[in-house]
Design an enzyme around this catalytic site. Structure first.
Site, PDB file in Angstrom:
ATOM      1  N   LEU A 222     -49.258  20.199   1.181  1.00 48.13           N
ATOM      2  CA  LEU A 222     -48.984  21.447   0.467  1.00 48.13           C
ATOM      3  C   LEU A 222     -50.111  21.794  -0.514  1.00 48.13           C
ATOM      4  O   LEU A 222     -50.614  20.910  -1.209  1.00 48.13           O
ATOM      5  CB  LEU A 222     -47.681  21.277  -0.330  1.00 48.13           C
ATOM      6  CG  LEU A 222     -47.283  22.417  -1.250  1.00 48.13           C
ATOM      7  CD1 LEU A 222     -46.490  23.461  -0.479  1.00 48.13           C
ATOM      8  CD2 LEU A 222     -46.460  21.914  -2.425  1.00 48.13           C
TER       9      LEU A 222
ATOM     10  N   SER B 266     -49.378  34.255 -17.567  1.00 43.92           N
ATOM     11  CA  SER B 266     -49.995  35.523 -17.173  1.00 43.92           C
ATOM     12  C   SER B 266     -51.055  35.952 -18.180  1.00 43.92           C
ATOM     13  O   SER B 266     -51.107  35.434 -19.315  1.00 43.92           O
ATOM     14  CB  SER B 266     -48.928  36.618 -17.061  1.00 43.92           C
ATOM     15  OG  SER B 266     -48.534  37.047 -18.355  1.00 43.92           O
TER      16      SER B 266
ATOM     17  N   HIS C  55     -39.348  25.521 -22.050  1.00 48.90           N
ATOM     18  CA  HIS C  55     -40.596  25.326 -21.298  1.00 48.90           C
ATOM     19  C   HIS C  55     -40.689  23.898 -20.771  1.00 48.90           C
ATOM     20  O   HIS C  55     -41.128  23.672 -19.650  1.00 48.90           O
ATOM     21  CB  HIS C  55     -41.808  25.673 -22.167  1.00 48.90           C
ATOM     22  CG  HIS C  55     -41.865  27.137 -22.513  1.00 48.90           C
ATOM     23  ND1 HIS C  55     -41.712  28.118 -21.569  1.00 48.90           N
ATOM     24  CD2 HIS C  55     -42.049  27.780 -23.704  1.00 48.90           C
ATOM     25  CE1 HIS C  55     -41.802  29.315 -22.149  1.00 48.90           C
ATOM     26  NE2 HIS C  55     -41.993  29.130 -23.439  1.00 48.90           N
TER      27      HIS C  55
ATOM     28  N   ARG D 166     -38.269  35.512  -7.807  1.00 50.42           N
ATOM     29  CA  ARG D 166     -38.278  35.607  -9.270  1.00 50.42           C
ATOM     30  C   ARG D 166     -36.930  35.140  -9.796  1.00 50.42           C
ATOM     31  O   ARG D 166     -35.879  35.622  -9.355  1.00 50.42           O
ATOM     32  CB  ARG D 166     -38.568  37.019  -9.773  1.00 50.42           C
ATOM     33  CG  ARG D 166     -38.628  37.055 -11.311  1.00 50.42           C
ATOM     34  CD  ARG D 166     -39.243  38.304 -11.878  1.00 50.42           C
ATOM     35  NE  ARG D 166     -39.405  38.148 -13.329  1.00 50.42           N
ATOM     36  CZ  ARG D 166     -40.344  38.728 -14.057  1.00 50.42           C
ATOM     37  NH1 ARG D 166     -41.229  39.504 -13.483  1.00 50.42           N
ATOM     38  NH2 ARG D 166     -40.405  38.531 -15.360  1.00 50.42           N
TER      39      ARG D 166
ATOM     40  N   TRP E 299     -50.678  35.817 -23.459  1.00 49.08           N
ATOM     41  CA  TRP E 299     -51.422  35.537 -24.704  1.00 49.08           C
ATOM     42  C   TRP E 299     -50.825  36.278 -25.887  1.00 49.08           C
ATOM     43  O   TRP E 299     -51.101  35.949 -27.034  1.00 49.08           O
ATOM     44  CB  TRP E 299     -52.892  35.940 -24.564  1.00 49.08           C
ATOM     45  CG  TRP E 299     -53.653  35.175 -23.526  1.00 49.08           C
ATOM     46  CD1 TRP E 299     -54.058  35.639 -22.310  1.00 49.08           C
ATOM     47  CD2 TRP E 299     -54.099  33.812 -23.591  1.00 49.08           C
ATOM     48  NE1 TRP E 299     -54.731  34.655 -21.616  1.00 49.08           N
ATOM     49  CE2 TRP E 299     -54.769  33.525 -22.385  1.00 49.08           C
ATOM     50  CE3 TRP E 299     -54.000  32.799 -24.561  1.00 49.08           C
ATOM     51  CZ2 TRP E 299     -55.332  32.275 -22.115  1.00 49.08           C
ATOM     52  CZ3 TRP E 299     -54.562  31.551 -24.282  1.00 49.08           C
ATOM     53  CH2 TRP E 299     -55.218  31.307 -23.076  1.00 49.08           C
TER      54      TRP E 299
ATOM     55  N   ASP F 189     -39.343  32.406 -14.271  1.00 49.77           N
ATOM     56  CA  ASP F 189     -38.976  33.107 -15.506  1.00 49.77           C
ATOM     57  C   ASP F 189     -37.636  32.602 -16.059  1.00 49.77           C
ATOM     58  O   ASP F 189     -36.793  32.110 -15.310  1.00 49.77           O
ATOM     59  CB  ASP F 189     -38.893  34.618 -15.224  1.00 49.77           C
ATOM     60  CG  ASP F 189     -38.960  35.446 -16.505  1.00 49.77           C
ATOM     61  OD1 ASP F 189     -39.374  34.911 -17.550  1.00 49.77           O
ATOM     62  OD2 ASP F 189     -38.587  36.633 -16.453  1.00 49.77           O
ATOM     63  N   GLY F 190     -37.478  32.733 -17.364  1.00 46.83           N
ATOM     64  CA  GLY F 190     -36.187  32.450 -17.988  1.00 46.83           C
ATOM     65  C   GLY F 190     -36.120  31.169 -18.811  1.00 46.83           C
ATOM     66  O   GLY F 190     -35.036  30.786 -19.260  1.00 46.83           O
TER      67      GLY F 190
ATOM     68  N   TRP G  96     -32.979  30.286 -21.232  1.00 48.17           N
ATOM     69  CA  TRP G  96     -32.265  29.036 -20.928  1.00 48.17           C
ATOM     70  C   TRP G  96     -32.079  28.236 -22.212  1.00 48.17           C
ATOM     71  O   TRP G  96     -30.984  27.734 -22.503  1.00 48.17           O
ATOM     72  CB  TRP G  96     -33.078  28.231 -19.911  1.00 48.17           C
ATOM     73  CG  TRP G  96     -32.482  26.931 -19.473  1.00 48.17           C
ATOM     74  CD1 TRP G  96     -31.646  26.731 -18.404  1.00 48.17           C
ATOM     75  CD2 TRP G  96     -32.691  25.633 -20.076  1.00 48.17           C
ATOM     76  NE1 TRP G  96     -31.324  25.394 -18.305  1.00 48.17           N
ATOM     77  CE2 TRP G  96     -31.949  24.705 -19.316  1.00 48.17           C
ATOM     78  CE3 TRP G  96     -33.426  25.173 -21.166  1.00 48.17           C
ATOM     79  CZ2 TRP G  96     -31.930  23.342 -19.607  1.00 48.17           C
ATOM     80  CZ3 TRP G  96     -33.400  23.817 -21.476  1.00 48.17           C
ATOM     81  CH2 TRP G  96     -32.654  22.920 -20.696  1.00 48.17           C
TER      82      TRP G  96
ATOM     83  N   ARG H 215     -47.925  36.160 -26.874  1.00 45.90           N
ATOM     84  CA  ARG H 215     -46.842  35.368 -27.494  1.00 45.90           C
ATOM     85  C   ARG H 215     -47.349  34.648 -28.732  1.00 45.90           C
ATOM     86  O   ARG H 215     -48.558  34.482 -28.909  1.00 45.90           O
ATOM     87  CB  ARG H 215     -46.302  34.378 -26.464  1.00 45.90           C
ATOM     88  CG  ARG H 215     -45.687  35.102 -25.287  1.00 45.90           C
ATOM     89  CD  ARG H 215     -44.992  34.141 -24.367  1.00 45.90           C
ATOM     90  NE  ARG H 215     -44.409  34.885 -23.253  1.00 45.90           N
ATOM     91  CZ  ARG H 215     -43.437  34.433 -22.493  1.00 45.90           C
ATOM     92  NH1 ARG H 215     -42.937  33.227 -22.696  1.00 45.90           N
ATOM     93  NH2 ARG H 215     -42.965  35.165 -21.516  1.00 45.90           N
TER      94      ARG H 215
ATOM     95  N   SER I 283     -44.430  41.882 -12.900  1.00 45.58           N
ATOM     96  CA  SER I 283     -45.158  41.430 -14.091  1.00 45.58           C
ATOM     97  C   SER I 283     -46.604  41.046 -13.764  1.00 45.58           C
ATOM     98  O   SER I 283     -47.076  39.976 -14.180  1.00 45.58           O
ATOM     99  CB  SER I 283     -44.416  40.277 -14.778  1.00 45.58           C
ATOM    100  OG  SER I 283     -43.124  40.676 -15.146  1.00 45.58           O
TER     101      SER I 283
HETATM  102  C1  IPE Z   1     -43.908  36.571 -15.980  1.00 44.23           C
HETATM  103  O1  IPE Z   1     -42.906  36.344 -16.900  1.00 44.23           O
HETATM  104  C2  IPE Z   1     -45.009  35.560 -16.162  1.00 44.23           C
HETATM  105  C3  IPE Z   1     -44.680  34.182 -15.854  1.00 44.23           C
HETATM  106  C4  IPE Z   1     -43.563  33.746 -15.345  1.00 44.23           C
HETATM  107  C5  IPE Z   1     -45.724  33.250 -16.104  1.00 44.23           C
HETATM  108  P1  IPE Z   1     -42.853  37.138 -18.293  1.00 44.23           P
HETATM  109  O2  IPE Z   1     -41.668  36.627 -19.002  1.00 44.23           O
HETATM  110  O3  IPE Z   1     -44.149  37.036 -18.976  1.00 44.23           O
HETATM  111  O4  IPE Z   1     -42.666  38.641 -17.799  1.00 44.23           O
HETATM  112  P2  IPE Z   1     -42.054  39.893 -18.531  1.00 44.23           P
HETATM  113  O5  IPE Z   1     -42.698  39.974 -19.875  1.00 44.23           O
HETATM  114  O6  IPE Z   1     -40.579  39.696 -18.626  1.00 44.23           O
HETATM  115  O7  IPE Z   1     -42.382  41.047 -17.636  1.00 44.23           O
HETATM  116  C1  IPE Z   2     -41.190  31.794 -18.223  1.00 49.14           C
HETATM  117  O1  IPE Z   2     -40.169  31.797 -19.138  1.00 49.14           O
HETATM  118  C2  IPE Z   2     -42.380  30.994 -18.679  1.00 49.14           C
HETATM  119  C3  IPE Z   2     -43.542  31.819 -19.026  1.00 49.14           C
HETATM  120  C4  IPE Z   2     -43.633  33.110 -18.943  1.00 49.14           C
HETATM  121  C5  IPE Z   2     -44.711  31.106 -19.532  1.00 49.14           C
HETATM  122  P1  IPE Z   2     -40.147  32.798 -20.379  1.00 49.14           P
HETATM  123  O2  IPE Z   2     -40.793  32.130 -21.528  1.00 49.14           O
HETATM  124  O3  IPE Z   2     -40.701  34.112 -20.021  1.00 49.14           O
HETATM  125  O4  IPE Z   2     -38.588  32.908 -20.632  1.00 49.14           O
HETATM  126  P2  IPE Z   2     -37.774  34.193 -21.054  1.00 49.14           P
HETATM  127  O5  IPE Z   2     -38.111  35.264 -20.070  1.00 49.14           O
HETATM  128  O6  IPE Z   2     -38.207  34.548 -22.443  1.00 49.14           O
HETATM  129  O7  IPE Z   2     -36.341  33.767 -20.977  1.00 49.14           O
HETATM  130 MG    MG Z   3     -39.904  35.831 -19.320  1.00 51.71          MG
END
Ligand code: IPE
Ligand code: IPE
Ligand code: MG
Length: 253
Positions: free
Chosen positions: A143, A77, A49, A200, A81, A32-33, A37, A83, A208
Site C-alpha cells: 500500500l 490543509s 487529535h 469524509r 495554519w 474530520d471531527g 469527538w 488554527r 475543503s
Molecule cells: C479538512 O478539515 C482538513 C483536514 C481534515 C485535514 P477541516 O476541519 O479543516 O475543514 P473545514 O474547516 O471544516 O472545512
Molecule cells: C480533523 O479534525 C483534523 C484536522 C483538520 C487537522 P478537526 O480538528 O477538524 O475536528 P473538528 O472538525 O473541529 O471536530
Molecule cells: Mg474539522
C-alpha cells in the site's frame, strides 16, 4: 471471489458482501471531527487529535488487507495554519510521533510512506521524518500511504501552473503539448491514479480544498462518524456502497 463481513450498522447486525475483485485502487479520506469527538467527551481538542492518530492504524491495516493500492489521508490543509499555534504545534508533534512509533509496523506491512503538499513549510523535524520514512520504504511494494500535509488543491494547481510556465519559457515543452496528462505530471499526485472514492467523516459534506483536480470522477461517501471512531467496519461499508455505484464517466450504458 466474495467475502462476507459482519457490519454493525447501529441498529442491527447486517452482513455486507465486499467484492474483492472490485476494490477501489485509491481511497482518499478527509479525517474530520477530532475536535468535536474530544468536545463531546469534555476533553481538550488535542485529545481528539491523539485519538485520531490512533484510528489511522486500523484503517491502514484493513486497506492493505483488502488490496487497496493508494490510501491518501488528509491530515493538515493549507488552511489549517489558521488554527491556534498550540493546536498546530500539537498536530506537527503528533505527526513526528506517528512516523517514529508506527514506522516498523508499517514497513513490516510492506507500506510505502509518502506525502503530498508543500512539506517545505513544515517544521524541519517533520520534513526529515517524512523524507526518511519515504527513503526507507520506497522499495516496498504494498500500500502507498499518502499523507496530505500542508496540502491544498488550489495551491497545488497554482504550483503546477508556475512550473509548466517555466518549462514553456525554457522551451522544454510547447503550448500545443499542454494537455490534461501534462498538467497531471506537475501535481503532487503525479503517477497516482485519481481517487476512486473520497470518504469524509464527521458529517460535513464539502471538499475543503482536497484533491480538486483529481476528484473529477471520484465517488463521494460521507458519514456522521467522527474520525477517532472510524473503524474497519465503516471502511468496508464505504467500499460496499462504492461497489454498488454506477460509474458512467459521462457516458451511457
Ligand atoms: C479538512 O478539515 C482538513 C483536514 C481534515 C485535514 P477541516 O476541519 O479543516 O475543514 P473545514 O474547516 O471544516 O472545512
Ligand atoms: C480533523 O479534525 C483534523 C484536522 C483538520 C487537522 P478537526 O480538528 O477538524 O475536528 P473538528 O472538525 O473541529 O471536530
Ligand atoms: Mg474539522
Amino acid at each position: 471471489m466474495k467475502n462476507i463481513f459482519g457490519v454493525n450498522t447501529g441498529s442491527e447486525d447486517t452482513n455486507i458482501e465486499i467484492d474483492l475483485n472490485n476494490i477501489p485502487k485509491h481511497i482518499a479520506i478527509i479525517m474530520d471531527g477530532n475536535g468535536r469527538w474530544a468536545k463531546q467527551k469534555k476533553l481538550p481538542r488535542t485529545f481528539g487529535h491523539k485519538a485520531g492518530v490512533e484510528a489511522i492504524r486500523e484503517i491502514v491495516k484493513e486497506s492493505s488487507r483488502l488490496g487497496v493500492k493508494y490510501l491518501t489521508l488528509y491530515a493538515f490543509s493549507t488552511e489549517n495554519w489558521k488554527r491556534p499555534k498550540e493546536e498546530v504545534n500539537t498536530l506537527m508533534k503528533l505527526l513526528v510521533e506517528y512516523l517514529k512509533k508506527e514506522f516498523n509496523e508499517l514497513n513490516a506491512q510492506n507500506v510505502i510512506i509518502r506525502s503530498i503538499g508543500d512539506i517545505s513549510k513544515l517544521p524541519i523535524i517533520c520534513q526529515e521524518q517524512l523524507i526518511d520514512a519515504y527513503n526507507n520504504t520506497k522499495n516496498n511494494s504494498g500500500l502507498v500511504l499518502n499523507l496530505a500535509l500542508n496540502y491544498g488543491g488550489r495551491s497545488e494547481i497554482v504550483s503546477a501552473l508556475k512550473n509548466i510556465y517555466k518549462e514553456l519559457q525554457e522551451g522544454k515543452i510547447s503550448l500545443d503539448e499542454v494537455n490534461e496528462d501534462i498538467i497531471e505530471n506537475y501535481l503532487y499526485t503525479k503517477g497516482m491514479p485519481d481517487p476512486d472514492i473520497i470518504i469524509r467523516t464527521a458529517g460535513e459534506q464539502r471538499l475543503s480544498n482536497f484533491l480538486l483536480w483529481q476528484c473529477a470522477y471520484s465517488e463521494f461517501w460521507y458519514t456522521n462518524v467522527k474520525w477517532p471512531d472510524f473503524k474497519k467496519e465503516h471502511l468496508n461499508m464505504a467500499i460496499y456502497d462504492y461497489q454498488n455505484r454506477d460509474r458512467r464517466y459521462g457516458g451511457i450504458k
